[in-house]
Design a protein around this motif. Structure first.
Motif, PDB file in Angstrom:
ATOM      1  N   GLN A   1       5.265 -14.412   5.244  1.00 29.83           N
ATOM      2  CA  GLN A   1       4.650 -14.492   3.930  1.00 29.83           C
ATOM      3  C   GLN A   1       4.927 -13.207   3.178  1.00 29.83           C
ATOM      4  OE1 GLN A   1       0.556 -15.574   4.022  1.00 29.83           O
ATOM      5  NE2 GLN A   1       0.260 -15.344   1.846  1.00 29.83           N
ATOM      6  N   VAL A   2       5.249 -13.323   1.885  1.00 31.94           N
ATOM      7  CA  VAL A   2       5.548 -12.170   1.040  1.00 31.94           C
ATOM      8  C   VAL A   2       4.396 -11.971   0.065  1.00 31.94           C
ATOM      9  CG1 VAL A   2       7.115 -11.210  -0.681  1.00 31.94           C
ATOM     10  CG2 VAL A   2       8.034 -12.546   1.226  1.00 31.94           C
ATOM     11  N   GLN A   3       3.905 -10.746  -0.015  1.00 29.86           N
ATOM     12  CA  GLN A   3       2.874 -10.412  -0.996  1.00 29.86           C
ATOM     13  C   GLN A   3       3.514  -9.616  -2.119  1.00 29.86           C
ATOM     14  OE1 GLN A   3      -0.264  -8.457   1.189  1.00 29.86           O
ATOM     15  NE2 GLN A   3      -1.037 -10.380   2.016  1.00 29.86           N
ATOM     16  N   LEU A   4       3.217 -10.008  -3.348  1.00 28.39           N
ATOM     17  CA  LEU A   4       3.846  -9.396  -4.516  1.00 28.39           C
ATOM     18  C   LEU A   4       2.789  -8.765  -5.407  1.00 28.39           C
ATOM     19  CD1 LEU A   4       6.277 -12.346  -5.382  1.00 28.39           C
ATOM     20  CD2 LEU A   4       6.809 -10.270  -4.092  1.00 28.39           C
ATOM     21  N   VAL A   5       3.053  -7.534  -5.855  1.00 30.14           N
ATOM     22  CA  VAL A   5       2.122  -6.816  -6.736  1.00 30.14           C
ATOM     23  C   VAL A   5       2.901  -6.256  -7.910  1.00 30.14           C
ATOM     24  CG1 VAL A   5       0.467  -4.949  -6.952  1.00 30.14           C
ATOM     25  CG2 VAL A   5       0.623  -6.236  -4.804  1.00 30.14           C
ATOM     26  N   GLU A   6       2.490  -6.659  -9.124  1.00 31.73           N
ATOM     27  CA  GLU A   6       3.145  -6.177 -10.335  1.00 31.73           C
ATOM     28  C   GLU A   6       2.442  -4.940 -10.882  1.00 31.73           C
ATOM     29  OE1 GLU A   6       3.020 -10.774 -10.459  1.00 31.73           O
ATOM     30  OE2 GLU A   6       1.688  -9.098  -9.966  1.00 31.73           O
ATOM     31  N   SER A   7       3.208  -4.127 -11.598  1.00 33.53           N
ATOM     32  CA  SER A   7       2.644  -2.967 -12.287  1.00 33.53           C
ATOM     33  C   SER A   7       3.534  -2.605 -13.457  1.00 33.53           C
ATOM     34  CB  SER A   7       2.507  -1.768 -11.338  1.00 33.53           C
ATOM     35  OG  SER A   7       3.783  -1.379 -10.851  1.00 33.53           O
ATOM     36  N   GLY A   8       3.035  -1.721 -14.318  1.00 32.69           N
ATOM     37  CA  GLY A   8       3.846  -1.221 -15.418  1.00 32.69           C
ATOM     38  C   GLY A   8       3.542  -1.810 -16.775  1.00 32.69           C
ATOM     39  N   GLY A   9       2.633  -2.784 -16.830  1.00 31.85           N
ATOM     40  CA  GLY A   9       2.285  -3.351 -18.111  1.00 31.85           C
ATOM     41  C   GLY A   9       1.503  -2.367 -18.959  1.00 31.85           C
TER      42      GLY A   9
ATOM     43  N   ARG B   1       8.796  -0.843 -18.634  1.00 27.76           N
ATOM     44  CA  ARG B   1       9.480  -1.203 -17.399  1.00 27.76           C
ATOM     45  C   ARG B   1       8.439  -1.715 -16.423  1.00 27.76           C
ATOM     46  NH1 ARG B   1      11.654   2.274 -12.418  1.00 27.76           N
ATOM     47  NH2 ARG B   1      13.533   1.120 -11.838  1.00 27.76           N
ATOM     48  N   LEU B   2       8.566  -2.976 -16.059  1.00 30.39           N
ATOM     49  CA  LEU B   2       7.672  -3.580 -15.081  1.00 30.39           C
ATOM     50  C   LEU B   2       8.260  -3.438 -13.700  1.00 30.39           C
ATOM     51  CD1 LEU B   2       6.703  -6.915 -16.881  1.00 30.39           C
ATOM     52  CD2 LEU B   2       5.710  -4.633 -17.153  1.00 30.39           C
ATOM     53  N   SER B   3       7.367  -3.299 -12.726  1.00 28.58           N
ATOM     54  CA  SER B   3       7.783  -3.234 -11.319  1.00 28.58           C
ATOM     55  C   SER B   3       7.063  -4.310 -10.539  1.00 28.58           C
ATOM     56  CB  SER B   3       7.451  -1.870 -10.728  1.00 28.58           C
ATOM     57  OG  SER B   3       8.141  -0.838 -11.380  1.00 28.58           O
ATOM     58  N   CYS B   4       7.735  -4.793  -9.512  1.00 30.84           N
ATOM     59  CA  CYS B   4       7.154  -5.767  -8.590  1.00 30.84           C
ATOM     60  C   CYS B   4       7.409  -5.239  -7.184  1.00 30.84           C
ATOM     61  CB  CYS B   4       7.786  -7.129  -8.784  1.00 30.84           C
ATOM     62  SG  CYS B   4       7.260  -8.378  -7.581  1.00 30.84           S
ATOM     63  N   ALA B   5       6.339  -4.922  -6.482  1.00 28.22           N
ATOM     64  CA  ALA B   5       6.453  -4.405  -5.122  1.00 28.22           C
ATOM     65  C   ALA B   5       6.130  -5.518  -4.132  1.00 28.22           C
ATOM     66  CB  ALA B   5       5.507  -3.231  -4.929  1.00 28.22           C
ATOM     67  N   ALA B   6       6.977  -5.661  -3.134  1.00 31.97           N
ATOM     68  CA  ALA B   6       6.779  -6.694  -2.128  1.00 31.97           C
ATOM     69  C   ALA B   6       6.392  -6.061  -0.804  1.00 31.97           C
ATOM     70  CB  ALA B   6       8.051  -7.509  -1.958  1.00 31.97           C
ATOM     71  N   SER B   7       5.427  -6.645  -0.155  1.00 33.01           N
ATOM     72  CA  SER B   7       5.045  -6.193   1.181  1.00 33.01           C
ATOM     73  C   SER B   7       4.997  -7.402   2.093  1.00 33.01           C
ATOM     74  CB  SER B   7       3.671  -5.520   1.154  1.00 33.01           C
ATOM     75  OG  SER B   7       2.685  -6.423   0.718  1.00 33.01           O
ATOM     76  N   LYS B   8       5.277  -7.185   3.329  1.00 32.40           N
ATOM     77  CA  LYS B   8       5.357  -8.233   4.343  1.00 32.40           C
ATOM     78  C   LYS B   8       6.511  -9.185   4.039  1.00 32.40           C
ATOM     79  CE  LYS B   8       0.390  -8.213   5.283  1.00 32.40           C
ATOM     80  NZ  LYS B   8      -0.828  -9.047   5.455  1.00 32.40           N
TER      81      LYS B   8
END
Length: 123
Positions: free
Chosen positions: A1-9, A19-26
């Motif tokens: 399973q992939v967890q996604l977290v956006e930031s930068g808004g 510039r938006l970022s999307c960090a993936a964990s797992k």
């Protein structure tokens, strides 16, 4: 399973950039086609952009082509959306998503998606 977290808004004036970022964990980030979509209040969800697992190909909605640039860094499990020439109609929460192909993302078929980051463009 992939967890996604956006930031930068944030809040920006028309013509500005974010510039938006999307960090993936797992999970295995590098096997997925990644993309961005947005959904303003009262409007349908809209595909914005997508990028292949290696980053060799990209796909953009006509409404953002030439203004937005999608990229990814698999070594950091991260994806980005550079937005230039922002317009008030770009205002929406932006979500990152992981899927199987450009067509699946355009058809709003995702394996995983994040909680969103708000982009507000003032006129």
């Amino acid at each position: 399973q992939v967890q996604l977290v956006e930031s930068g808004g944030g809040l920006v004036q028309a013509g500005g950039s974010l510039r938006l970022s999307c960090a993936a964990s797992k999970g295995t980030f590098g096997v997925y086609v990644m993309g961005w979509f947005r959904q303003a209040p009262g409007k349908e969800r809209e595909f914005v952009a997508a990028i292949t697992p290696t980053g060799s190909s990209t796909d953009y909605a006509d409404s953002v082509k030439g203004r937005f640039t999608i990229s990814r860094d698999n070594s950091k499990n991260a994806m980005y959306l550079r937005m230039d020439g922002l317009k008030p109609e770009d205002t929406a929460p932006y979500y990152c998503a992981a899927g199987r192909s450009f067509s699946s993302l355009r058809r709003k078929i995702y394996d995983y998606w994040g909680q969103g980051t708000q982009v507000t463009v003032s006129s």
